[in-house]
Design a protein around this motif. Structure first.
Motif, PDB file in Angstrom:
ATOM      1  N   LEU A 143       0.732   4.270   4.852  1.00  0.00           N
ATOM      2  CA  LEU A 143       1.399   3.236   5.639  1.00  0.00           C
ATOM      3  C   LEU A 143       0.769   3.140   7.031  1.00  0.00           C
ATOM      4  CD1 LEU A 143       3.350   0.849   6.332  1.00  0.00           C
ATOM      5  CD2 LEU A 143       4.994   2.633   6.642  1.00  0.00           C
ATOM      6  N   THR A 144       0.642   4.637   7.640  1.00  0.00           N
ATOM      7  CA  THR A 144       0.289   4.777   9.031  1.00  0.00           C
ATOM      8  C   THR A 144      -1.392   4.625   8.982  1.00  0.00           C
ATOM      9  OG1 THR A 144       1.917   6.597   9.283  1.00  0.00           O
ATOM     10  CG2 THR A 144       0.178   6.581  10.739  1.00  0.00           C
ATOM     11  N   SER A 145      -1.974   5.122   7.855  1.00  0.00           N
ATOM     12  CA  SER A 145      -3.342   4.938   8.263  1.00  0.00           C
ATOM     13  C   SER A 145      -3.728   3.200   8.030  1.00  0.00           C
ATOM     14  CB  SER A 145      -4.312   5.568   7.232  1.00  0.00           C
ATOM     15  OG  SER A 145      -3.912   5.317   5.800  1.00  0.00           O
ATOM     16  N   SER A 146      -3.078   2.609   7.074  1.00  0.00           N
ATOM     17  CA  SER A 146      -3.282   1.081   7.036  1.00  0.00           C
ATOM     18  C   SER A 146      -2.834   0.376   8.372  1.00  0.00           C
ATOM     19  CB  SER A 146      -2.894   0.602   5.694  1.00  0.00           C
ATOM     20  OG  SER A 146      -3.209   1.248   4.498  1.00  0.00           O
ATOM     21  N   LEU A 147      -1.771   0.532   8.758  1.00  0.00           N
ATOM     22  CA  LEU A 147      -1.272  -0.414   9.753  1.00  0.00           C
ATOM     23  C   LEU A 147      -1.755   0.078  11.143  1.00  0.00           C
ATOM     24  CD1 LEU A 147       0.674  -2.814   9.911  1.00  0.00           C
ATOM     25  CD2 LEU A 147       2.583  -1.042  10.467  1.00  0.00           C
TER      26      LEU A 147
ATOM     27  N   VAL B 131       0.970  -1.236  -0.192  1.00  0.00           N
ATOM     28  CA  VAL B 131      -0.158   0.046  -0.031  1.00  0.00           C
ATOM     29  C   VAL B 131       0.774   1.206   0.007  1.00  0.00           C
ATOM     30  CG1 VAL B 131      -1.771   1.159   1.364  1.00  0.00           C
ATOM     31  CG2 VAL B 131      -2.009  -0.951   1.129  1.00  0.00           C
ATOM     32  N   ALA B 132       2.006   1.356   0.873  1.00  0.00           N
ATOM     33  CA  ALA B 132       2.750   2.483   1.028  1.00  0.00           C
ATOM     34  C   ALA B 132       3.534   2.698  -0.402  1.00  0.00           C
ATOM     35  CB  ALA B 132       3.709   2.259   2.158  1.00  0.00           C
ATOM     36  N   LEU B 133       4.158   1.428  -0.869  1.00  0.00           N
ATOM     37  CA  LEU B 133       4.791   1.424  -2.284  1.00  0.00           C
ATOM     38  C   LEU B 133       3.633   2.083  -3.520  1.00  0.00           C
ATOM     39  CD1 LEU B 133       7.373   0.972  -3.789  1.00  0.00           C
ATOM     40  CD2 LEU B 133       6.637  -1.324  -4.128  1.00  0.00           C
ATOM     41  N   ALA B 134       2.628   1.519  -3.394  1.00  0.00           N
ATOM     42  CA  ALA B 134       1.683   1.940  -4.383  1.00  0.00           C
ATOM     43  C   ALA B 134       1.545   3.570  -4.303  1.00  0.00           C
ATOM     44  CB  ALA B 134       0.311   1.311  -4.250  1.00  0.00           C
ATOM     45  N   ALA B 135       1.379   4.006  -3.158  1.00  0.00           N
ATOM     46  CA  ALA B 135       1.045   5.476  -2.651  1.00  0.00           C
ATOM     47  C   ALA B 135       2.232   6.327  -3.479  1.00  0.00           C
ATOM     48  CB  ALA B 135       1.008   5.849  -1.461  1.00  0.00           C
ATOM     49  N   PHE B 136       3.600   5.842  -3.262  1.00  0.00           N
ATOM     50  CA  PHE B 136       4.922   6.382  -3.602  1.00  0.00           C
ATOM     51  C   PHE B 136       4.685   6.541  -5.200  1.00  0.00           C
ATOM     52  CE2 PHE B 136       9.002   6.737  -4.946  1.00  0.00           C
ATOM     53  CZ  PHE B 136       9.618   7.864  -3.800  1.00  0.00           C
TER      54      PHE B 136
END
Length: 189
Positions: A74-78, A46-51
């Motif tokens: 990353l923060t909102s998902s985790l 998710v974080a990589l896709a956002a980047f």
């Protein structure tokens, strides 16, 4: 590892009833193994896709903006996963009369979040397809199918438990993202 992750995600989305029964047999494995095999790779994706999504959607690539987007996702998902797991564990005890079992609730929330993880990845890469957010409602069906075989919820409480869990899985990460955007103006994208 990613082949197993993808296989589990596809099976949970396409055949949730059969997959929950299969996953019920794996309840005794180490919780850290579950986290490192399922939740952490998904939140990383998710974080990589956002980047990458910022890279694809902006005319001139801004590393700072891409990092902010990645950190926010990353923060909102985790954070949403852990907060929803904790809240479900408390509700599991107080409203449904079961013993606290954080490990079980954590696994249930993690597997139930598969649609949210996949949608976050897709929408980060393809933000013009915002109408796909309606697919979040499919989480209700995945949760419904898992309440009896995985969580051993009575049929009389199945709807109530499914609605509560679905609300937690969908709205807790969204609320965390909204709070982060309000509290940290530097994260406004």
């Amino acid at each position: 590892m990613f082949k197993e992750l993808l296989n589990t995600a596809i099976l949970l989305i396409l055949k949730p009833s059969d997959t929950w029964t299969k996953l019920e047999c794996e309840q005794n494995e180490d919780n850290e193994k579950f986290l490192s095999r399922f939740v952490y790779p998904f939140t990383g994706l998710v974080a990589l896709a956002a980047f990458i999504g910022i890279f694809l959607s902006q005319k001139d690539f801004n590393v700072q903006l891409a990092l902010k987007s990645s950190i926010l996702s990353l923060t909102s998902s985790l954070g949403g996963f852990f907060l929803a797991s904790y809240t479900l564990n408390e509700i599991w005890t107080q409203y449904f009369g079961h013993e606290k079992n954080f490990k079980l609730c954590q696994r249930f929330v993690g597997y139930s979040s598969v649609v949210m993880f996949v949608l976050n990845i897709v929408l980060s890469l393809l933000p013009d397809f915002f109408y796909l957010k309606i697919c979040m409602l499919y989480t209700l069906y995945i949760v419904w199918e898992g309440t009896f075989p995985y969580m051993k919820v009575n049929e009389t409480e199945q709807l109530k438990f499914s609605m509560i869990t679905t609300a937690l899985v969908i709205f807790v990460p969204v609320l965390i993202e909204i709070m982060l955007r309000m509290l940290m103006p530097g994260l406004r994208i």
